[in-house]
Design an enzyme around this catalytic site. Structure first.
Site, PDB file in Angstrom:
ATOM      1  N   PHE A 145      25.993  10.257  31.944  1.00  0.00           N
ATOM      2  CA  PHE A 145      25.781   8.896  31.468  1.00  0.00           C
ATOM      3  C   PHE A 145      27.080   8.189  31.124  1.00  0.00           C
ATOM      4  O   PHE A 145      27.087   7.067  30.755  1.00  0.00           O
ATOM      5  CB  PHE A 145      24.856   8.921  30.241  1.00  0.00           C
ATOM      6  CG  PHE A 145      23.608   9.722  30.458  1.00  0.00           C
ATOM      7  CD1 PHE A 145      22.690   9.327  31.417  1.00  0.00           C
ATOM      8  CD2 PHE A 145      23.387  10.892  29.765  1.00  0.00           C
ATOM      9  CE1 PHE A 145      21.547  10.075  31.651  1.00  0.00           C
ATOM     10  CE2 PHE A 145      22.240  11.637  29.990  1.00  0.00           C
ATOM     11  CZ  PHE A 145      21.334  11.231  30.917  1.00  0.00           C
ATOM     12  N   TRP A 185      22.764   1.182  29.508  1.00  0.00           N
ATOM     13  CA  TRP A 185      23.971   1.984  29.285  1.00  0.00           C
ATOM     14  C   TRP A 185      23.792   3.405  29.800  1.00  0.00           C
ATOM     15  O   TRP A 185      24.735   4.007  30.325  1.00  0.00           O
ATOM     16  CB  TRP A 185      24.308   1.993  27.800  1.00  0.00           C
ATOM     17  CG  TRP A 185      25.545   2.788  27.445  1.00  0.00           C
ATOM     18  CD1 TRP A 185      26.834   2.358  27.512  1.00  0.00           C
ATOM     19  CD2 TRP A 185      25.606   4.132  26.970  1.00  0.00           C
ATOM     20  NE1 TRP A 185      27.699   3.355  27.096  1.00  0.00           N
ATOM     21  CE2 TRP A 185      26.969   4.456  26.770  1.00  0.00           C
ATOM     22  CE3 TRP A 185      24.646   5.113  26.702  1.00  0.00           C
ATOM     23  CZ2 TRP A 185      27.381   5.707  26.305  1.00  0.00           C
ATOM     24  CZ3 TRP A 185      25.060   6.356  26.246  1.00  0.00           C
ATOM     25  CH2 TRP A 185      26.416   6.639  26.039  1.00  0.00           C
ATOM     26  N   HIS A 186      22.582   3.941  29.676  1.00  0.00           N
ATOM     27  CA  HIS A 186      22.357   5.329  30.064  1.00  0.00           C
ATOM     28  C   HIS A 186      22.229   5.515  31.574  1.00  0.00           C
ATOM     29  O   HIS A 186      22.446   6.623  32.063  1.00  0.00           O
ATOM     30  CB  HIS A 186      21.107   5.883  29.365  1.00  0.00           C
ATOM     31  CG  HIS A 186      21.366   6.324  27.958  1.00  0.00           C
ATOM     32  ND1 HIS A 186      21.237   5.469  26.882  1.00  0.00           N
ATOM     33  CD2 HIS A 186      21.777   7.510  27.449  1.00  0.00           C
ATOM     34  CE1 HIS A 186      21.529   6.136  25.770  1.00  0.00           C
ATOM     35  NE2 HIS A 186      21.868   7.360  26.085  1.00  0.00           N
ATOM     36  N   GLY A 187      21.870   4.493  32.315  1.00  0.00           N
ATOM     37  CA  GLY A 187      21.780   4.680  33.759  1.00  0.00           C
ATOM     38  C   GLY A 187      21.006   3.568  34.441  1.00  0.00           C
ATOM     39  O   GLY A 187      20.424   2.698  33.800  1.00  0.00           O
ATOM     40  N   THR A 216      20.665  -0.431  25.592  1.00  0.00           N
ATOM     41  CA  THR A 216      20.775   1.019  25.441  1.00  0.00           C
ATOM     42  C   THR A 216      20.266   1.739  26.684  1.00  0.00           C
ATOM     43  O   THR A 216      20.883   2.695  27.163  1.00  0.00           O
ATOM     44  CB  THR A 216      19.990   1.500  24.209  1.00  0.00           C
ATOM     45  OG1 THR A 216      20.450   0.801  23.040  1.00  0.00           O
ATOM     46  CG2 THR A 216      20.163   2.989  23.997  1.00  0.00           C
TER      47      THR A 216
END
Length: 449
Positions: free
Chosen positions: A449, A299-301, A296
């Site tokens: 994102f 995935w965001h950065g 997670t």
């Protein structure tokens, strides 16, 4: 192209709806697909070919998976997953520019191929159906993430009623006003703190800034989701909700069941459960949760702050599974204090990319743990700046906090057909348009994102 832009609301959307509703029902998926592609190309022409390539490769691979047997199916699946997630990671970690919506449409198309591989669904042989599923413009660039099995019946046959159009427009206005009138205003305060510099703010101002960002990201992302749901309703689709009053949660685990619901479902279905989920021993469950929250964060950065953010959530979720959740559920006041601390602190890990800046900001939040901050005498200085911020933003804070409660939603559902509610929504729409005219609207946070 932003939903919260004058060009979308007054040019693209009316023109598209005119063509869409004038198209015979059996051809509306064609007009919807073409309109969605125009929408994406207007916002991201450079990477439009990448979207088309992703569509064609995943469409073809799914058809191959249906016909194949044995080990060759796994080879095709592996190649397709390496392509989908390899492209996603390459852009996120090795380039400065990220194609619009790639995080969302990659997860969506990967779920389709994975479900075909597991034989949970039959792949479509209709490229228009597949394109409509992947490119549906209301949720193409920032979700919600829709599974093929959830929407294929609606793609093939959906109901068009005047009530859907009316409900959709109302929901769209709720989302638009959340974005323009609340999220963007809270964003101004957070930007002011950036301009002043974290080293120069007082402790009360630091907490005010953390609260402002917490409200900004909620009303920004929830606002977009409401607009997507409203637009889907106008087109005859039922798009799943993405938020369920998350700031009323009493535990971190509950919070993440209520926040970005469709992303959480994706990780549960395609990462957590395949790893064994909760059906294995305690140690393995803890490891499975770590994998999910690391993914997670990734995935965001690419910043280390996202890894730190994900690990911090994992740590608290594990503590809750080991008994903390039961304690919080038994004590209302304690659970509220717990979440009032968790929510702004976790969002600071999310919002601030540099680990050094995170350290500075946390010393402002908790100056008593920093001898230097106390010696400088700035922890509670500049109170006139705090007073000015409260005067300018206080009303917006009160409105935002009230709207985080259940009561406003209950009032809306009860009275949404009343003339006074329609008048109120019209007023909110007018105020939102004025905000856009003044160029006060910012890009949606989740476009990053």
């Amino acid at each position: 192209m932003l939903f919260s832009s004058l060009s979308f609301i007054f040019i693209f959307l009316p023109a598209f709806l005119l063509v869409y509703y004038c198209t015979p029902a059996r051809f509306r998926n064609v007009s919807l697909l073409l309109g969605s592609m125009v929408f994406y190309a207007l916002g991201e022409l450079t990477y439009f070919p990448l979207l088309l390539l992703t569509l064609l490769l995943n469409y073809s691979s799914a058809l191959l998976l249906r016909k194949m047997r044995g080990a060759r199916r796994k080879v095709v699946l592996t190649i397709m997953m390496l392509y989908d997630f390899g492209i996603l990671l390459a852009f996120k970690y090795f380039t400065e520019a990220i194609p619009l919506g790639i995080s969302f449409y990659t997860f969506q198309v990967a779920s389709y191929v994975l479900d075909v591989y597991k034989r949970k669904i039959r792949p479509t042989g209709n490229i228009v159906e597949m394109g409509t599923y992947l490119c549906l413009f209301p949720q193409l660039i920032a979700g919600p993430i829709i599974l093929y099995s959830d929407i294929i019946k609606q793609i093939r046959e959906r109901e068009y009623r005047m009530g859907n159009l009316e409900d959709g427009l109302k929901t769209f206005v709720l989302g638009l006003s959340s974005k323009i009138l609340l999220a963007d205003v809270m964003g101004k305060l957070w930007n002011e703190i950036h301009v002043v510099g974290f080293e120069s703010i007082s402790t009360p101002m630091a907490w005010l800034g953390a609260a402002a960002y917490s409200l900004e990201i909620f009303f920004d992302f929830n606002g977009y989701s409401l607009m997507a749901i409203g637009l889907g309703r106008i087109l005859g689709f039922s798009i799943p909700k993405n938020f369920d009053k998350p700031y009323l949660s009493r535990t971190v685990s509950e919070f993440w069941r209520r926040w970005h619901i469709t992303l959480g479902r994706w990780f549960r279905e395609y990462v957590y459960i395949p790893l064994g989920g909760s059906r294995v021993g305690t140690g393995r469950v803890i490891l499975n949760l770590l994998v999910v929250w690391l993914f997670t964060g990734v995935w965001h950065g690419k910043g280390w702050n996202f890894i730190l953010w994900g690990v911090s959530i994992w740590f608290l979720v594990v503590l809750e599974k080991l008994g903390l959740e039961k304690i919080m559920n038994r004590h209302l006041i304690l659970s509220r204090i717990y979440m009032l601390l968790y929510i702004p602190l976790s969002w600071m890990l999310f919002a601030i990319n540099d680990l050094g800046d995170i350290g500075v900001y946390f010393t402002r939040l908790f100056p008593f743990f920093s001898a230097a901050a106390l010696e400088e005498g700035t922890a509670f200085a500049n109170m006139e700046i705090l007073a000015d911020a409260c005067q300018r933003y206080g009303g917006f804070f009160i409105a935002a906090l009230i709207l985080c409660l259940r009561l406003p939603s209950k009032i809306y559902e009860k009275y949404k057909e009343k003339a006074w509610m329609v008048l109120l929504l019209t007023l909110l729409f007018g105020m939102s348009v004025m905000g856009m005219i003044r160029n006060t609207s910012n890009p949606f946070l989740y476009f990053r994102f």
